[in-house]
Motif scaffolding. Sequence first.
Motif, PDB file in Angstrom:
ATOM      1  N   LEU A  65       0.835  -1.206   0.000  1.00 20.70           N
ATOM      2  CA  LEU A  65       0.000   0.000   0.000  1.00 20.70           C
ATOM      3  C   LEU A  65       0.866   1.250   0.000  1.00 20.70           C
ATOM      4  CD1 LEU A  65      -2.738   1.386   0.079  1.00 20.70           C
ATOM      5  CD2 LEU A  65      -2.745   1.078   2.571  1.00 20.70           C
ATOM      6  N   MET A  66       1.926   1.259   0.785  1.00 22.38           N
ATOM      7  CA  MET A  66       2.818   2.410   0.826  1.00 22.38           C
ATOM      8  C   MET A  66       3.399   2.701  -0.561  1.00 22.38           C
ATOM      9  SD  MET A  66       6.394   3.025   2.869  1.00 22.38           S
ATOM     10  CE  MET A  66       7.321   2.059   1.688  1.00 22.38           C
ATOM     11  N   ASN A  67       3.837   1.664  -1.265  1.00 21.00           N
ATOM     12  CA  ASN A  67       4.405   1.859  -2.596  1.00 21.00           C
ATOM     13  C   ASN A  67       3.366   2.415  -3.570  1.00 21.00           C
ATOM     14  OD1 ASN A  67       6.984   1.051  -1.876  1.00 21.00           O
ATOM     15  ND2 ASN A  67       6.629  -1.076  -2.442  1.00 21.00           N
ATOM     16  N   ALA A  68       2.141   1.936  -3.480  1.00 19.04           N
ATOM     17  CA  ALA A  68       1.078   2.452  -4.349  1.00 19.04           C
ATOM     18  C   ALA A  68       0.770   3.915  -4.022  1.00 19.04           C
ATOM     19  CB  ALA A  68      -0.181   1.603  -4.210  1.00 19.04           C
ATOM     20  N   LEU A  69       0.768   4.240  -2.741  1.00 24.80           N
ATOM     21  CA  LEU A  69       0.519   5.621  -2.335  1.00 24.80           C
ATOM     22  C   LEU A  69       1.666   6.537  -2.761  1.00 24.80           C
ATOM     23  CD1 LEU A  69      -0.976   5.036   1.228  1.00 24.80           C
ATOM     24  CD2 LEU A  69      -2.211   5.736  -0.824  1.00 24.80           C
ATOM     25  N   ALA A  70       2.892   6.033  -2.683  1.00 27.71           N
ATOM     26  CA  ALA A  70       4.049   6.822  -3.110  1.00 27.71           C
ATOM     27  C   ALA A  70       3.969   7.105  -4.608  1.00 27.71           C
ATOM     28  CB  ALA A  70       5.346   6.101  -2.764  1.00 27.71           C
ATOM     29  N   ALA A  71       3.558   6.113  -5.380  1.00 30.68           N
ATOM     30  CA  ALA A  71       3.402   6.311  -6.820  1.00 30.68           C
ATOM     31  C   ALA A  71       2.290   7.314  -7.107  1.00 30.68           C
ATOM     32  CB  ALA A  71       3.108   4.985  -7.512  1.00 30.68           C
ATOM     33  N   ALA A  72       1.209   7.231  -6.338  1.00 33.61           N
ATOM     34  CA  ALA A  72       0.112   8.192  -6.515  1.00 33.61           C
ATOM     35  C   ALA A  72       0.552   9.592  -6.125  1.00 33.61           C
ATOM     36  CB  ALA A  72      -1.100   7.755  -5.678  1.00 33.61           C
ATOM     37  N   ALA A  73       1.359   9.702  -5.078  1.00 34.04           N
ATOM     38  CA  ALA A  73       1.871  11.010  -4.657  1.00 34.04           C
ATOM     39  C   ALA A  73       2.759  11.600  -5.743  1.00 34.04           C
ATOM     40  CB  ALA A  73       2.652  10.882  -3.353  1.00 34.04           C
ATOM     41  N   ALA A  74       3.596  10.761  -6.346  1.00 34.24           N
ATOM     42  CA  ALA A  74       4.482  11.232  -7.414  1.00 34.24           C
ATOM     43  C   ALA A  74       3.690  11.679  -8.637  1.00 34.24           C
ATOM     44  CB  ALA A  74       5.468  10.138  -7.794  1.00 34.24           C
ATOM     45  N   ALA A  75       2.511  11.079  -8.819  1.00 34.01           N
ATOM     46  CA  ALA A  75       1.660  11.437  -9.950  1.00 34.01           C
ATOM     47  C   ALA A  75       0.769  12.634  -9.636  1.00 34.01           C
ATOM     48  CB  ALA A  75       0.815  10.244 -10.366  1.00 34.01           C
ATOM     49  N   GLY A  76       0.899  13.188  -8.433  1.00 31.47           N
ATOM     50  CA  GLY A  76       0.148  14.386  -8.065  1.00 31.47           C
ATOM     51  C   GLY A  76      -1.216  14.142  -7.459  1.00 31.47           C
ATOM     52  N   ALA A  77      -1.388  12.994  -6.791  1.00 32.53           N
ATOM     53  CA  ALA A  77      -2.676  12.685  -6.162  1.00 32.53           C
ATOM     54  C   ALA A  77      -2.993  13.688  -5.057  1.00 32.53           C
ATOM     55  CB  ALA A  77      -2.655  11.276  -5.585  1.00 32.53           C
ATOM     56  N   ASP A  78      -4.270  13.823  -4.776  1.00 33.55           N
ATOM     57  CA  ASP A  78      -4.743  14.704  -3.708  1.00 33.55           C
ATOM     58  C   ASP A  78      -4.117  14.270  -2.383  1.00 33.55           C
ATOM     59  OD1 ASP A  78      -6.146  16.213  -1.849  1.00 33.55           O
ATOM     60  OD2 ASP A  78      -8.114  15.432  -2.405  1.00 33.55           O
ATOM     61  N   PRO A  79      -3.458  15.178  -1.663  1.00 37.89           N
ATOM     62  CA  PRO A  79      -2.823  14.808  -0.382  1.00 37.89           C
ATOM     63  C   PRO A  79      -3.799  14.222   0.627  1.00 37.89           C
ATOM     64  CG  PRO A  79      -2.155  17.023  -1.046  1.00 37.89           C
ATOM     65  CD  PRO A  79      -3.203  16.574  -2.012  1.00 37.89           C
ATOM     66  N   TRP A  80      -5.052  14.679   0.618  1.00 38.49           N
ATOM     67  CA  TRP A  80      -6.033  14.159   1.571  1.00 38.49           C
ATOM     68  C   TRP A  80      -6.431  12.725   1.229  1.00 38.49           C
ATOM     69  CZ3 TRP A  80      -5.903  16.313   5.952  1.00 38.49           C
ATOM     70  CH2 TRP A  80      -5.584  17.666   6.054  1.00 38.49           C
ATOM     71  N   LEU A  81      -6.375  12.379  -0.049  1.00 35.25           N
ATOM     72  CA  LEU A  81      -6.615  10.998  -0.447  1.00 35.25           C
ATOM     73  C   LEU A  81      -5.503  10.104   0.096  1.00 35.25           C
ATOM     74  CD1 LEU A  81      -8.042   8.775  -2.154  1.00 35.25           C
ATOM     75  CD2 LEU A  81      -6.556   9.465  -4.038  1.00 35.25           C
ATOM     76  N   LEU A  82      -4.272  10.576   0.013  1.00 41.33           N
ATOM     77  CA  LEU A  82      -3.137   9.796   0.516  1.00 41.33           C
ATOM     78  C   LEU A  82      -3.220   9.603   2.026  1.00 41.33           C
ATOM     79  CD1 LEU A  82      -0.335  11.539  -1.577  1.00 41.33           C
ATOM     80  CD2 LEU A  82      -1.525   9.393  -2.100  1.00 41.33           C
ATOM     81  N   ILE A  83      -3.581  10.659   2.731  1.00 41.61           N
ATOM     82  CA  ILE A  83      -3.751  10.560   4.186  1.00 41.61           C
ATOM     83  C   ILE A  83      -4.930   9.651   4.512  1.00 41.61           C
ATOM     84  CG2 ILE A  83      -4.456  11.870   6.241  1.00 41.61           C
ATOM     85  CD1 ILE A  83      -2.713  14.186   5.163  1.00 41.61           C
ATOM     86  N   GLY A  84      -6.029   9.831   3.781  1.00 36.79           N
ATOM     87  CA  GLY A  84      -7.242   9.060   4.038  1.00 36.79           C
ATOM     88  C   GLY A  84      -7.113   7.589   3.711  1.00 36.79           C
ATOM     89  N   ALA A  85      -6.198   7.231   2.833  1.00 32.97           N
ATOM     90  CA  ALA A  85      -5.975   5.817   2.518  1.00 32.97           C
ATOM     91  C   ALA A  85      -4.846   5.238   3.370  1.00 32.97           C
ATOM     92  CB  ALA A  85      -5.647   5.653   1.038  1.00 32.97           C
ATOM     93  N   GLY A  86      -3.806   6.030   3.611  1.00 33.97           N
ATOM     94  CA  GLY A  86      -2.633   5.510   4.304  1.00 33.97           C
ATOM     95  C   GLY A  86      -2.818   5.307   5.791  1.00 33.97           C
ATOM     96  N   ILE A  87      -3.364   6.315   6.462  1.00 34.10           N
ATOM     97  CA  ILE A  87      -3.487   6.205   7.926  1.00 34.10           C
ATOM     98  C   ILE A  87      -4.531   5.161   8.329  1.00 34.10           C
ATOM     99  CG2 ILE A  87      -4.095   7.435  10.049  1.00 34.10           C
ATOM    100  CD1 ILE A  87      -2.642   9.893   8.880  1.00 34.10           C
ATOM    101  N   PRO A  88      -5.794   5.297   7.880  1.00 34.30           N
ATOM    102  CA  PRO A  88      -6.754   4.261   8.292  1.00 34.30           C
ATOM    103  C   PRO A  88      -6.430   2.880   7.715  1.00 34.30           C
ATOM    104  CG  PRO A  88      -7.878   6.040   7.112  1.00 34.30           C
ATOM    105  CD  PRO A  88      -6.425   6.370   7.141  1.00 34.30           C
ATOM    106  N   GLY A  89      -5.863   2.847   6.497  1.00 41.90           N
ATOM    107  CA  GLY A  89      -5.492   1.558   5.919  1.00 41.90           C
ATOM    108  C   GLY A  89      -4.417   0.873   6.735  1.00 41.90           C
ATOM    109  N   GLY A  90      -3.394   1.627   7.127  1.00 40.60           N
ATOM    110  CA  GLY A  90      -2.332   1.055   7.950  1.00 40.60           C
ATOM    111  C   GLY A  90      -2.830   0.628   9.313  1.00 40.60           C
ATOM    112  N   ILE A  91      -3.701   1.444   9.904  1.00 43.12           N
ATOM    113  CA  ILE A  91      -4.250   1.098  11.221  1.00 43.12           C
ATOM    114  C   ILE A  91      -5.090  -0.180  11.134  1.00 43.12           C
ATOM    115  CG2 ILE A  91      -5.899   1.821  12.995  1.00 43.12           C
ATOM    116  CD1 ILE A  91      -4.827   4.705  12.589  1.00 43.12           C
ATOM    117  N   ALA A  92      -5.919  -0.278  10.117  1.00 42.16           N
ATOM    118  CA  ALA A  92      -6.770  -1.467   9.965  1.00 42.16           C
ATOM    119  C   ALA A  92      -5.917  -2.718   9.775  1.00 42.16           C
ATOM    120  CB  ALA A  92      -7.726  -1.283   8.786  1.00 42.16           C
ATOM    121  N   MET A  93      -4.880  -2.620   8.953  1.00 49.08           N
ATOM    122  CA  MET A  93      -3.996  -3.774   8.767  1.00 49.08           C
ATOM    123  C   MET A  93      -3.246  -4.094  10.059  1.00 49.08           C
ATOM    124  SD  MET A  93      -2.565  -3.417   4.880  1.00 49.08           S
ATOM    125  CE  MET A  93      -2.402  -1.642   4.774  1.00 49.08           C
ATOM    126  N   GLY A  94      -2.870  -3.060  10.798  1.00 50.76           N
ATOM    127  CA  GLY A  94      -2.194  -3.265  12.069  1.00 50.76           C
ATOM    128  C   GLY A  94      -3.073  -3.974  13.084  1.00 50.76           C
TER     129      GLY A  94
END
Length: 144
Positions: A65-94
């Motif tokens: 997931l981190m690698n996919a988010l990093a690629a999306a960030a490099a492509a100019g994805a909305d920062p709130w999308l990255l936060i909204g997918a990374g934080i809750p996604g990581g917490i849920a997997m944790g």
Amino acid sequence: MNIGEIGVGSALAFAAMGSALGAGTAGMAAVGAWKKAFIQNKPAPFLLIAFVGAPLTQTIYGLILMNALAAAAAAGADPWLLIGAGIPGGIAMGFSAWYQGKAGAVASDALAETGKGFGNYLLVLGLVETVALFVMVFMLGLVG
């Protein structure tokens, strides 16, 4: 730096924290079960390692997931999308990893005491694992 990169790193960090908690919990129970076996001069079941190691896969899912988010960030994805997918996604997997470790701890005790049910216990761990897989796949779909 883009504030969305907080979400990128969080995907791996929270998943890895859960893996550490889960493997640690299952590991403590496995050591206790082995101690009981040694005291009773019974063979210590090596299969308990499967229960201890099961929560580690969520770290891999967090990395994916981190690698996919990093690629999306490099492509100019909305920062709130990255936060909204990374934080809750990581917490849920944790949490999946943590509770998989708790289930592995109980499975370690049960298998060491009875010598039976390994497949059943592994199925339970697999069901808990499925939560992390679903989260990873859905979050990957969210970021495209």
